[in-house]
Design an enzyme around this catalytic site. Structure first.
Site, mmCIF file in Angstrom:
data_model
loop_
_atom_site.group_PDB
_atom_site.id
_atom_site.type_symbol
_atom_site.label_atom_id
_atom_site.label_comp_id
_atom_site.label_asym_id
_atom_site.label_seq_id
_atom_site.Cartn_x
_atom_site.Cartn_y
_atom_site.Cartn_z
ATOM 1 N N PRO A 17 0.889 -1.215 -0.055
ATOM 2 C CA PRO A 17 -0.156 0.046 0.022
ATOM 3 C C PRO A 17 0.831 1.062 0.128
ATOM 4 O O PRO A 17 1.745 1.468 0.986
ATOM 5 C CB PRO A 17 -0.894 0.015 1.408
ATOM 6 C CG PRO A 17 0.038 -0.998 2.010
ATOM 7 C CD PRO A 17 0.890 -1.886 1.111
ATOM 8 N N MET A 18 0.853 2.294 -1.093
ATOM 9 C CA MET A 18 1.419 3.286 -0.982
ATOM 10 C C MET A 18 0.340 4.441 -1.145
ATOM 11 O O MET A 18 -0.293 4.683 -2.289
ATOM 12 C CB MET A 18 2.655 3.374 -2.158
ATOM 13 C CG MET A 18 3.525 2.525 -1.804
ATOM 14 S SD MET A 18 4.727 2.246 -3.020
ATOM 15 C CE MET A 18 4.003 1.094 -4.449
ATOM 16 N N CYS A 108 3.250 3.208 8.549
ATOM 17 C CA CYS A 108 3.754 4.250 7.901
ATOM 18 C C CYS A 108 4.597 5.157 8.694
ATOM 19 O O CYS A 108 4.214 5.537 9.863
ATOM 20 C CB CYS A 108 2.358 4.903 7.496
ATOM 21 S SG CYS A 108 2.716 6.505 6.512
ATOM 22 N N ASP A 212 13.362 -2.828 0.430
ATOM 23 C CA ASP A 212 14.412 -3.107 -0.664
ATOM 24 C C ASP A 212 14.296 -4.188 -1.531
ATOM 25 O O ASP A 212 15.204 -4.531 -2.208
ATOM 26 C CB ASP A 212 15.585 -3.064 0.244
ATOM 27 C CG ASP A 212 16.028 -1.855 0.862
ATOM 28 O OD1 ASP A 212 15.134 -0.799 0.721
ATOM 29 O OD2 ASP A 212 16.968 -1.631 1.664
ATOM 30 N N ARG A 235 8.271 0.608 -3.245
ATOM 31 C CA ARG A 235 8.660 1.856 -4.092
ATOM 32 C C ARG A 235 9.314 1.475 -5.308
ATOM 33 O O ARG A 235 9.035 2.022 -6.575
ATOM 34 C CB ARG A 235 9.689 2.478 -3.251
ATOM 35 C CG ARG A 235 9.315 3.397 -2.305
ATOM 36 C CD ARG A 235 10.227 4.020 -1.285
ATOM 37 N NE ARG A 235 11.049 3.038 -0.674
ATOM 38 C CZ ARG A 235 12.245 3.135 -0.037
ATOM 39 N NH1 ARG A 235 12.593 4.348 -0.369
ATOM 40 N NH2 ARG A 235 13.056 2.221 0.569
#
Length: 344
Positions: A17-18, A108, A212, A235
């Site tokens: 989730p972003m 978060c 990562d 990401r």
């Protein structure tokens, strides 16, 4: 790996989730490229219970995304319970598919959330974290999972004990990001404690590792070295949603796929744009696509001026014209060898 009755198969690769990234259009794109499960943007519990239209809209999902997780956050126990109930009934409240799993965001790190005691801010109040988790589990019918971090800072990496307590509270899977809150996204993620939690004989729920995972090799290493049940990509998927296909192909064959061609990236950008404008309208859909459009063509030579035009074009027609220009000008780059691999 199973979460409740949701069977994700062996070595699943999940979309993290972003906020402002994993909207419905991006989730569909990632599913098309092989993400085994996708998560909504994290949704504030207070916004849901106040009936805020933006928060409710984030709960709308589609069958094309399933299985899909709705993630909520907050630090007020009663608000979290009510928000979880709404997520449990998202198909009725927001329309669409609803959700298959409810996830609690205790991870978060951004100040506007953690600084107010929500997200990874809850790492400073583990008793309250466990209490909220138990209350949510008891209030809903869907499986409940948690996403969190190693601890608040280097001196309080509480995840080994906390994982057991969260399991006892009834969660059915745990995702651990290999950083503390104070690290934010700096430095390298530390997977040693993730592996320790996974190898704890008292843990019997799936453990998902996060942090990562930006290449097929790192994905394989996470499974092989730490024994996690699943991995989560965050990401690294931004501007590169085909990473799921690359990872799954490598896990299956040990082979690295060639880079995605410029022409395929153009086709992908056009499809993603049509999804975005179809879901959000021509104005918002284009505005919210700009962050993706600026990343889809990283690495092209002499691209700065074209990128600026691409992310400032005011209409869908103009964006499509620029994408055609990109194909005409850069389509002959060596990247085009992969067209048959990634073609939509």
């Amino acid at each position: 790996m199973k979460i409740g009755n949701v069977d994700l198969g062996e070595q699943p690769v999940l979309l993290a989730p972003m906020e402002d990234v994993t909207d419905a259009s991006f989730r569909v794109v990632c599913k098309r490229f092989g993400a085994d499960m996708v998560y909504t943007e994290f949704i504030p519990s207070e916004g849901l219970i106040r009936d805020a239209s933006k928060a409710i809209a984030k709960m709308k999902t589609s069958e094309e995304e399933a299985p899909v997780v709705i993630q909520i956050y907050g630090n007020n126990p009663e608000a979290m319970v009510e928000a979880a109930k709404m997520a449990d009934n998202a198909d009725r409240i927001a329309g669409g598919h609803g959700c298959d799993i409810i996830d609690i965001n205790f991870g978060c790190p951004v100040s506007k959330i953690a600084g107010r005691g929500a997200g990874s801010g809850m790492m400073r109040e583990p008793d309250k974290m466990v209490m909220i988790t138990k209350m949510v589990v008891d209030a809903v019918s869907k499986p409940v999972t948690v996403k969190t971090r190693l601890g608040w800072d280097e001196n309080s990496k509480i995840i080994p004990e906390l994982a057991e307590r969260l399991q006892d509270a009834g969660i059915q899977a745990l995702t651990i990001h290999g950083r503390t809150r104070c690290q934010m996204y700096k430095g390298e993620a530390d997977w040693t404690l993730i592996g320790e939690v996974k190898n704890n004989p008292r843990m019997h729920i799936p453990i998902i590792g996060n942090g990562d995972i930006n290449s097929p090799q790192k994905a394989k290493d996470a499974f092989d070295r730490y024994g996690v049940d699943g991995i989560m990509v965050g990401r690294a998927s931004f501007g590169h949603p085909w990473i799921f296909k690359e990872i799954k192909h490598y896990l299956r064959t040990g082979e690295i796929l060639p880079q995605m061609s410029v022409n395929d990236r153009v086709d992908l950008a056009k499809w993603h744009l049509s999804l975005s404008t179809g879901l959000k309208g021509p104005v918002t859909g284009i505005l919210e696509m700009r962050r993706h459009l600026s990343c889809y063509f990283k690495g092209l030579p002499d691209f700065k001026e074209t990128r600026m035009r691409l992310v400032t074009a005011p209409s869908e027609g103009e964006v499509l014209n620029i994408l055609d220009e990109i194909s005409a000008k850069w389509g002959g780059c060596p990247l085009n060898e992969s067209a048959s691999v990634y073609g939509l």
